[in-house]
Structure formats: structure tokens, C-alpha cells
Enzyme design. Structure first.
Site: not given
Ligand code: TRH
Length: 363
Positions: A15, A260
Site C-alpha cells: 500500500d 503488487e
Molecule cells: O509487501 P507486499 O506484499 O504488499 C502488499 C500488501 O500486503 C497489500 O496489503 C496487498 O494488498 C498488496 O501487497 C497486493 O508486496 P509489494 O506490493 O511488492 O510491496 C513491497 C514493497 O517493498 C515494494 O514497494 C518494494 C519494496 N521493497 C523495498 O523498498 N526494499 C526492499 O528491500 C524490498 C525487498 C522491497
């Protein structure tokens, strides 16, 4: 133009990941005055470690405000975005309603490859005297598109040409010819079987795991503090600031991603990847997963297509990941070429620019 973007952190980082990335882009590339309201600063700081737990701060061109209750005094901007259907604070909506020229109110929805979103994208939902609009990110021209920074592909090219080796050194590693895999994942029962197949496979594998929800299970797989078995070595890497996560995806040969935002970043990295979709009730997520695969696999030859479907299925609870791995790995060359074509194909529909056009068109 002044924008208010609201983010209610439900769980994990998706999010805030989407809201923060979009905020930076609207400010940096489109010159918008963006105020990002986030209710969970701890999660925000994981993505932007220079952030502090304060009510108001300016970071990377964005005014970041702590969304607290009671809601502070603030005049709404010309555009108001609620990400993922979060409930806007009543006093703020009251102010929006009392403005002579009403703000353009947008509900930025979850990304999906399903067909129905084309019809729902842009639909109004009257809330007299206001109107809220549904804005659906997606993969086809009739949707709201995807978040993609203007210079991302250039930065990726520069990285691959010039300073990839320096990046590996920052991780305390040298470049070598092992297969490099990044593993960003929720807990996953398929992990053991997959790691076993890497350990017993013919090819040397270096798996990089950003510290997080899967770390414990990875450590448990080796036991006794070890980090290698057979042909597999694992390295834990810190969870880094959002802009730096791309480097890991660019540097690796295959990426496991989730949720996402990382799912989209893996596509811009133009490498074969495996998506662990966010699980939903009644397995609704599998429909979403298949809708994406139907689009993504279009144009792949039969063996590669089967390999992707089996691997993605197994990583999402259908089938055996260890067994699926061999064919997926064999399909790598085709998948890598396909990843570049796919990225090119979907990169033309830009979410930030669509949002800016949408808001301008409604005012
Ligand atoms: O963290 P996610 O699983 O997020 C979500 C939420 O759970 C949400 O509620 C749900 O509806 C959605 O998924 C579908 O996965 P996502 O979207 O990939 O987000 C992770 C974020 O973290 C992304 O912006 C990348 C960031 N990130 C970093 O900034 N540094 C890191 O080292 C890593 C591994 C990721």
C-alpha cells in the site's frame, strides 16, 4: 496543482510502496505539489529510511504527513487520491464538499490483469455533491496503466553496462557465473522443495533473500546457522530503501516477487520472474494470477509456457515447486527474451501521466 494522496497501510509494504512511488513521480516528473498522508510511519520509514516519526516532513520533493485522528486542519488540493479504497477522514471530505470548485476525487484501485477492469476504469461513483472515480491500474491501453518512471529503463541500462560489479561489491560479493536469484516472498510451503532442487541441481545457485517474512524459513531449511547446501548458497541482504530494490532485481537472473509493486518492478527488470500473489479469500487470487498469465504467456512457445504456468502455480500452492524448477530453468533463454518484449509492450501506458491527464480533464 496540489494533490493529496491518502494511504492506509493494511499490511506489508504494498500500500505504501505504491503510494510513495506514485507521490515521488507526480512531484518529480510532473511538478505537482504532493502531500502524502500515511497512517503508519514505521512502514513508510522501511521504504524511505531518511524519514522520521514526525507529523510533517519534506522528503524527495513530497510533503509527507502523518495521518492521525483527529485529522489535522488541512485544505484539500485539486486532486485527492485514496489508495486502495481507504476511507478518507470525514472532516476532509466535508471540506472537499464545501469547496466551490470540487477536487477531483480518485480511488486508486489494486492492479489486475482481469478483463472487467477495462469497463470499470474511470467510472464515476456519485457522492453528492462530490463524485469519486475509480482508477484501475492495468496492462492494457483501456486501463490506468502502470507506474513507470521516465528514466527507469535508461538507469537500468547504465547499471548493466557500467556499475553492476560495484553493486555486487556493496553486498560484499564478487560477480561470478552462478545463477543469481532474488527471493522476496511471504512464508511459502513450497520453499523447502524449491531449495532442495537448487541444492541438488547441476547449476550453482546464489539466492539473495531480502530480510523479511521468509527469512526464518530459509534459515530453518539449512539449520545450524549454515547458509549453503550442495550447489546452493543463500545470502541475506538488508531490506533497502525503495529506490535501491530495483538494483537487486536488475542484478539477478531470476526474481521472485510478491504483492503488487515488486511484481511490477520485476517486469521492468526484464528478467524471468515468479510472482507470489497476495492471497485472498476463496482463492480469488488464483483467478487474478491466471488472468495475468494469460496475457503474459501470450507468444511463448509451448514448453516455456508450460514451464511458467507450472512454476508459478507451484509457488502459489498448486503443484510441486522443486519439480517445476527444472523446466523453468531450461526455459530461461526464451523467458529472458520474452521479458524484454513484454516490458516494451506494457510500458506505453503510464499510470502517473494518465492520472495527471484524467485530473486535468475533469477540472
Ligand atoms: O509487501 P507486499 O506484499 O504488499 C502488499 C500488501 O500486503 C497489500 O496489503 C496487498 O494488498 C498488496 O501487497 C497486493 O508486496 P509489494 O506490493 O511488492 O510491496 C513491497 C514493497 O517493498 C515494494 O514497494 C518494494 C519494496 N521493497 C523495498 O523498498 N526494499 C526492499 O528491500 C524490498 C525487498 C522491497
Amino acid at each position: 496543482m496540489n494533490w493529496d494522496i491518502f494511504c492506509n497501510v493494511v499490511d506489508n509494504y504494498g500500500d505504501i510502496g505504491v503510494s510513495w512511488r506514485l507521490s515521488r513521480q507526480l512531484a518529480g516528473e510532473y511538478g505537482m505539489n504532493v502531500r502524502l498522508w500515511v497512517d503508519d510511519l514505521e512502514s513508510f520509514i522501511m521504504l524511505c529510511p531518511e524519514g522520521k516519526k514526525v507529523d510533517s516532513q519534506r522528503l524527495k520533493g513530497v510533503e509527507v504527513r502523518h495521518w492521525v485522528s483527529p485529522f489535522p486542519e488541512a485544505s484539500p488540493g485539486e486532486a485527492v487520491v485514496e489508495s486502495f479504497g481507504c476511507q478518507l477522514p470525514e472532516p476532509f471530505v466535508g471540506k472537499m464538499a464545501s469547496m466551490q470548485k470540487k477536487p477531483v476525487w480518485i480511488n486508486l484501485e489494486y492492479l489486475s490483469a482481469e478483463d472487467w477492469i477495462e469497463e470499470c476504469h474511470g467510472m464515476p461513483s456519485p457522492r453528492p455533491p462530490l463524485v469519486k472515480h475509480f482508477f484501475f491500474p492495468g496492462f492494457t491501453p483501456k486501463t490506468g496503466g502502470l507506474i513507470l518512471e521516465r528514466d527507469l529503463f535508461d538507469r537500468r541500462r547504465e547499471f548493466l553496462k557500467g556499475w553492476q560489479a560495484a553493486y555486487w561489491q556493496t553486498l560484499g560479493m564478487e560477480t561470478d557465473d552462478r545463477l543469481k536469484i532474488s527471493l522476496f516472498s511471504y512464508e511459502n510451503p513450497a520453499l523447502g522443495s524449491l531449495m532442495e532442487s537448487w541444492a541438488s541441481g547441476d547449476e550453482a545457485v546464489l539466492c539473495l533473500v531480502p530480510e523479511g517474512r521468509i527469512s526464518r524459513a530459509v534459515r530453518h531449511f539449512f539449520g545450524n546457522g549454515a547458509s549453503s547446501k550442495g550447489n546452493l548458497e543463500v545470502g541475506f541482504v538488508p531490506f533497502v530503501e525503495q529506490e535501491k530494490y530495483d538494483l537487486l532485481l536488475w542484478a539477478c537472473d531470476i526474481n521472485f516477487v510478491r504483492g503488487e509493486d515488486s511484481f511490477v518492478r520485476a517486469q521492468w527488470a526484464q528478467k524471468p520472474f515468479i510472482w507470489q500473489i497476495y492471497p485472498q479469500e476463496a482463492e480469488a487470487h488464483l483467478k487474478k494470477l491466471n488472468a495475468f498469465l494469460d496475457r503474459y504467456c501470450d507468444g511463448l512457445a509451448e514448453p516455456s509456457l508450460d514451464a511458467v504456468r507450472s512454476m508459478w502455480g507451484a509457488w502459489n500452492g498448486v503443484g510441486d515447486a522443486g519439480q517445476a524448477w527444472a523446466s523453468f530453468s531450461d526455459a530461461r533463454a526464451e523467458l529472458e527474451a520474452h521479458a524484454a518484449t513484454w516490458a516494451e509492450e506494457i510500458s506505453g501506458n503510464n499510470l502517473a501521466s494518465n492520472l495527471v491527464d484524467f485530473v486535468s480533464g475533469k477540472r
